[in-house]
Structures are given as C-alpha cells and as structure tokens.
Motif scaffolding. Structure first.
Motif, short mmCIF file in Angstrom:
data_model
loop_
_atom_site.label_atom_id
_atom_site.label_comp_id
_atom_site.label_asym_id
_atom_site.label_seq_id
_atom_site.Cartn_x
_atom_site.Cartn_y
_atom_site.Cartn_z
N MET A 1 -91.95 -75.17 1.29
CA MET A 1 -93.21 -75.45 0.57
C MET A 1 -92.91 -76.28 -0.67
O MET A 1 -91.86 -76.13 -1.29
CB MET A 1 -93.88 -74.12 0.16
CG MET A 1 -94.22 -73.24 1.35
SD MET A 1 -94.76 -71.58 0.84
CE MET A 1 -96.44 -71.92 0.34
N THR A 2 -93.87 -77.16 -1.04
CA THR A 2 -93.67 -77.98 -2.24
C THR A 2 -93.81 -77.13 -3.50
O THR A 2 -94.57 -76.16 -3.53
CB THR A 2 -94.67 -79.16 -2.31
OG1 THR A 2 -95.98 -78.62 -2.25
CG2 THR A 2 -94.46 -80.14 -1.17
N GLY A 3 -93.08 -77.51 -4.52
CA GLY A 3 -93.13 -76.77 -5.77
C GLY A 3 -91.87 -77.01 -6.57
O GLY A 3 -91.10 -77.94 -6.28
N GLU A 4 -91.66 -76.19 -7.56
CA GLU A 4 -90.46 -76.29 -8.38
C GLU A 4 -89.95 -74.90 -8.72
O GLU A 4 -90.74 -74.02 -9.08
CB GLU A 4 -90.74 -77.07 -9.67
CG GLU A 4 -90.60 -78.58 -9.47
CD GLU A 4 -90.85 -79.35 -10.74
OE1 GLU A 4 -90.28 -78.99 -11.79
OE2 GLU A 4 -91.63 -80.32 -10.69
N ASN A 5 -88.64 -74.71 -8.59
CA ASN A 5 -88.00 -73.45 -8.99
C ASN A 5 -88.67 -72.21 -8.40
O ASN A 5 -88.93 -71.24 -9.10
CB ASN A 5 -87.99 -73.32 -10.52
CG ASN A 5 -87.32 -74.51 -11.18
OD1 ASN A 5 -86.30 -75.00 -10.68
ND2 ASN A 5 -87.91 -75.01 -12.25
N GLY A 6 -88.98 -72.29 -7.13
CA GLY A 6 -89.51 -71.10 -6.48
C GLY A 6 -91.01 -70.89 -6.67
O GLY A 6 -91.57 -69.93 -6.18
N VAL A 7 -91.68 -71.79 -7.41
CA VAL A 7 -93.11 -71.63 -7.66
C VAL A 7 -93.86 -72.72 -6.89
O VAL A 7 -93.57 -73.91 -7.04
CB VAL A 7 -93.44 -71.72 -9.17
CG1 VAL A 7 -94.95 -71.57 -9.40
CG2 VAL A 7 -92.66 -70.67 -9.94
N PHE A 8 -94.83 -72.31 -6.07
CA PHE A 8 -95.60 -73.25 -5.27
C PHE A 8 -96.49 -74.14 -6.15
O PHE A 8 -97.12 -73.66 -7.09
CB PHE A 8 -96.48 -72.48 -4.28
CG PHE A 8 -97.47 -73.36 -3.60
CD1 PHE A 8 -97.07 -74.28 -2.63
CD2 PHE A 8 -98.81 -73.32 -3.95
CE1 PHE A 8 -97.98 -75.11 -2.02
CE2 PHE A 8 -99.74 -74.16 -3.34
CZ PHE A 8 -99.32 -75.05 -2.37
N ASP A 9 -96.51 -75.46 -5.84
CA ASP A 9 -97.40 -76.40 -6.52
C ASP A 9 -97.81 -77.44 -5.49
O ASP A 9 -96.97 -78.21 -5.01
CB ASP A 9 -96.67 -77.06 -7.69
CG ASP A 9 -97.53 -78.12 -8.37
OD1 ASP A 9 -98.64 -78.41 -7.89
OD2 ASP A 9 -97.08 -78.68 -9.38
N PRO A 10 -99.11 -77.49 -5.10
CA PRO A 10 -99.54 -78.41 -4.04
C PRO A 10 -99.30 -79.88 -4.41
O PRO A 10 -99.16 -80.72 -3.53
CB PRO A 10 -101.03 -78.11 -3.87
CG PRO A 10 -101.45 -77.48 -5.15
CD PRO A 10 -100.26 -76.74 -5.66
N GLY A 11 -99.24 -80.19 -5.71
CA GLY A 11 -99.07 -81.57 -6.15
C GLY A 11 -97.61 -81.97 -6.33
O GLY A 11 -97.32 -83.11 -6.63
N ALA A 12 -96.68 -81.04 -6.14
CA ALA A 12 -95.27 -81.34 -6.41
C ALA A 12 -94.67 -82.27 -5.36
O ALA A 12 -95.12 -82.31 -4.22
CB ALA A 12 -94.49 -80.04 -6.47
N ASN A 13 -93.67 -83.01 -5.76
CA ASN A 13 -93.00 -83.93 -4.86
C ASN A 13 -91.63 -83.42 -4.40
O ASN A 13 -90.85 -84.16 -3.84
CB ASN A 13 -92.82 -85.30 -5.54
CG ASN A 13 -94.12 -86.09 -5.48
OD1 ASN A 13 -94.86 -85.99 -4.52
ND2 ASN A 13 -94.39 -86.88 -6.50
N THR A 14 -91.37 -82.15 -4.67
CA THR A 14 -90.09 -81.56 -4.27
C THR A 14 -90.35 -80.26 -3.50
O THR A 14 -91.43 -79.67 -3.62
CB THR A 14 -89.24 -81.21 -5.52
OG1 THR A 14 -90.08 -80.49 -6.43
CG2 THR A 14 -88.73 -82.47 -6.20
N VAL A 15 -89.34 -79.85 -2.70
CA VAL A 15 -89.44 -78.55 -2.05
C VAL A 15 -89.05 -77.51 -3.09
O VAL A 15 -87.99 -77.59 -3.68
CB VAL A 15 -88.50 -78.48 -0.82
CG1 VAL A 15 -88.42 -77.04 -0.32
CG2 VAL A 15 -89.01 -79.40 0.28
N GLY A 16 -89.94 -76.55 -3.32
CA GLY A 16 -89.69 -75.60 -4.39
C GLY A 16 -89.31 -74.22 -3.89
O GLY A 16 -88.70 -73.45 -4.61
N LEU A 17 -89.68 -73.92 -2.61
CA LEU A 17 -89.36 -72.60 -2.07
C LEU A 17 -89.48 -72.61 -0.56
O LEU A 17 -90.11 -73.48 0.03
CB LEU A 17 -90.27 -71.52 -2.68
CG LEU A 17 -91.77 -71.55 -2.38
CD1 LEU A 17 -92.40 -70.22 -2.80
CD2 LEU A 17 -92.45 -72.70 -3.12
N THR A 18 -88.81 -71.66 0.06
CA THR A 18 -88.85 -71.50 1.51
C THR A 18 -89.30 -70.07 1.80
O THR A 18 -88.75 -69.12 1.25
CB THR A 18 -87.46 -71.76 2.11
OG1 THR A 18 -87.06 -73.08 1.75
CG2 THR A 18 -87.49 -71.64 3.63
#
Lengths: 227, 227
Positions: A28-45
C-alpha cells in the motif's frame, strides 16, 4: 503471459489474447507504515490488502458496467487477486483525475487561504500529472491541451465522466452510511475508436471515506462495503 | 498622506483625493543577493532600483493607455520614485497572472516531463494565488470560480487582457532586439462599474527577458529600454 510492468501496488502482465492481467499486491502507498492515498512510495504491506482491493474494484467496476460507463474491466479472479482488462493507452505518461466533495489533503495545502478543512465542495474536479519526481503537479485544461496530452473535447469527456463515476461511488458509500470526501481516478483511451474509459482500480486506496466524522482506513472500508 | 501598506518592493500611501501613491523601493525580490522575479523574499537592495523600475512602469503604462487598455495608472514622479494610481479591489487576496512565451522557471519545474527548457509557448496563461505561506500555488479557472475569487466572465476578461498586454510588451522589447520569455501581471477591479484593470507595476522585476540567448538582469533591461 509476460510481466511487462511492476507498479507500487500492482504488477501488469500481457496476455496472449491481447488483453492484460493486473495482479493486485499486498503493498500500500504511504510512508513509514502509515497509509496515504496520495503518497508516491510503498509505505506498508498488509496481508490480504491486494485481494480486498480487488473485491471492491470488482464491485464498483461491475456497478459502472451496469450503468453504461466505459471501463477497461473484463473479469477477475479474487482467489488469485488478478483482474483481466482491455488494453488502453494513457494520456501522456498518465494523469490522475481527482473529484472532491470535501476540502481535505492537497486541496487545503494549496488553497487553505480560501477554504476551511472539511468544507463541502460540489464534485470539484482537478487533474494532476503522474510524475513522482515532480510530486504529481496539478495541471490546467489549457496546459493539458497545449502540451498535447489531451484535446479540449477529451478534457470535457474526462471531466464529465469523473463527476458521473464519483457520484455513483459516493451514492454506493452513502447506502452504508459512509461519506466520500474525495476520490482519484485514472483514464485511458480504449479500442479502435479510442473512447475514453476508466482504467486502473477503484478501492480504498483511491479515496478518502469517513463514517460519523472519522476517517476509515482502506481495509476497514473494504470490510464495510463488501459482504 | 497615510502609509497603509509596506510591501516587499513598494510602500502604499492613501491620498486625500481617494487615490493611492505607490513608493518604489530599492529592494528587489530574490535570495541571498541573487535576483529572482518569482521569489517571496527581499534578496537584495540596489541603489536606484526603485527609480529604474518606475521609469519602465511609466513607459509601459503610458503605452497601454494609448492602446486603450484599462490600468490603475494616473501619473508619476520619477525623482521621488512615486506613482499615483486609482483605488482597486483585488481578486481574493490577490492573484498573479503569468503569460509565457517560452518554457522556463516554474513551468519547467512542474511540466518538465512534457516540455523542454526554452521551448516556445504560445502566450500561455496561468494563474497563481498570492500566498507566500503556500508558495503561490497555481489555481485553475474552476477552482477560482468555485472559491468565489472571480466569476467565469471575469476570468475570460483577465485572460484576454493578459494575452493582449503581454504581447504589447513583447513587441516593445522586440524593437530593441530583446525577447520576452515570460511576464507576471496583477489585476484588480476599478471604478463604480468594477471593470478589470492592470494594477501594480511592469518593470524588469516582473518579467524574464533575453538578448542573444542571454538573460538580462532587471536593471540592465531598464537601461536598454529607457533612455
């Protein structure tokens, strides 16, 4: 079947019949384990996230098919977390089309001088370029036209389809007492007539939804909607 | 005469006859001593910069008056570096309207995936909000209208005036072998009929101009144009 693209949350395979297979991943997209629909990186699985996203996508794409809205959807296999779709060409290297019903996220970061967090917006449509390196910049109809990304006629269809589709989804959520704040759609040109159709997916990762004033995480949203 | 506003490059005084006096300062926008027309901070102070900016502004505003373009200009006093103007109301808290003839600066920072540095653009107009805290975000016609900043009719007039004015300035520069790459204008509503008129200034600080492919600093531009 040939792997042709590895995306952040989906892999794309080319099928021998000319169609494509999208494999939904648990990333899922996000940063540091926190989901963010607008993020451009994978933040969590999260185990099962791919399958849950596909279930919601299937539900919405079949609903849109019933309503006569063109999409790239053919069918899907929930167990394998795969969806079969028609080939589509992108506008430029891809656009994101956002429809907003309440002012949150990047809208407030840009226009906070004139809008209050959470204020209602009437199916407000804006377009951003898919360009991670430039933080998905917003782009006007004039610039899209001038840069040859789409024609003025295509822009009008894109905007009208966005409002129509977003309101169908909003109404579906409302049936379960859930309010859609905003949603991000992708479109492409399909078939010999190059008609504009909805592509990609529609799942919790594409939208911000609230219940009783509280934000609902994508996996929770999928549980509430698909049963 | 009462000081009512201290800006980065100009101070504003209210006159007893209801008009305003703009006092051009020697401060220029930029960072660390380097001029940047898009900067939101004062970057350097150059003796005579205010007077030079006013000379160019006078030349352009009088040219526009001859061409029948509405502006806030009444007259000016070069020695005192002051310009007398009509009262105007802003759109919201102020807009910047940019007309681009070549792709440089923020245009390339946003749309570099689709445009090459320096490529010709055909009088391309875009609008940004004057909002230092949010880095002057670009805003679409739809958003301007929805947020009540201006009407669709006003947007059309604003855009048409921007193209007309920018091309007049471009032609003036071309007479001296100088090429205008882009220019930033400000507009307001003037008079009982609230007609849209050009406000603020037009000087080297508002535009990027090149001669023989080389960028011309504002003070140098003013020397080349005003004799």
């Amino acid at each position: 079947m040939k792997l042709i693209y590895q995306g952040k949350t989906k892999d794309v395979y080319q099928l021998e019949d000319g169609n494509y297979l999208l494999k939904f991943k648990d990333d899922m997209t996000g940063e540091n384990g926190v989901f963010d629909p607008g993020a451009n990186t994978v933040g969590l699985t999260v185990e099962g996230a791919g399958k849950a996203g596909l279930k919601l996508t299937k539900m919405f794409f079949e609903k849109l098919r019933d309503e006569g809205i063109p999409t790239h959807y053919i069918d899907c296999n929930i167990e394998e977390a795969t969806m079969k779709v028609k080939p589509a060409t992108l506008f430029g290297n891809g656009l994101e089309v956002i429809c907003r019903f309440r002012a949150v996220g990047s809208f407030i970061r840009r226009y906070g001088m004139y809008a209050k967090e959470g204020q209602p917006l009437d199916s407000f449509v804006e377009v951003t370029l898919k360009d991670d390196a430039r933080q998905d910049p917003p782009i006007s109809e004039d610039a899209l036209h001038m840069l040859g990304i789409l024609t003025r006629e295509e822009y009008k269809i894109l905007k009208d389809l966005t409002i129509k589709i977003s309101n169908i989804i909003k109404d579906e959520l409302a049936k379960k007492g859930i309010e859609l704040y905003d949603i991000k759609l992708e479109f492409g040109r399909i078939g010999e007539d190059k008609h504009i159709a909805l592509i990609d997916e529609i799942s919790g990762g594409n939208m911000r939804a609230y219940k009783d004033g509280k934000y609902i995480e994508p996996l929770e949203l999928e549980k509430l909607l698909v049963n």
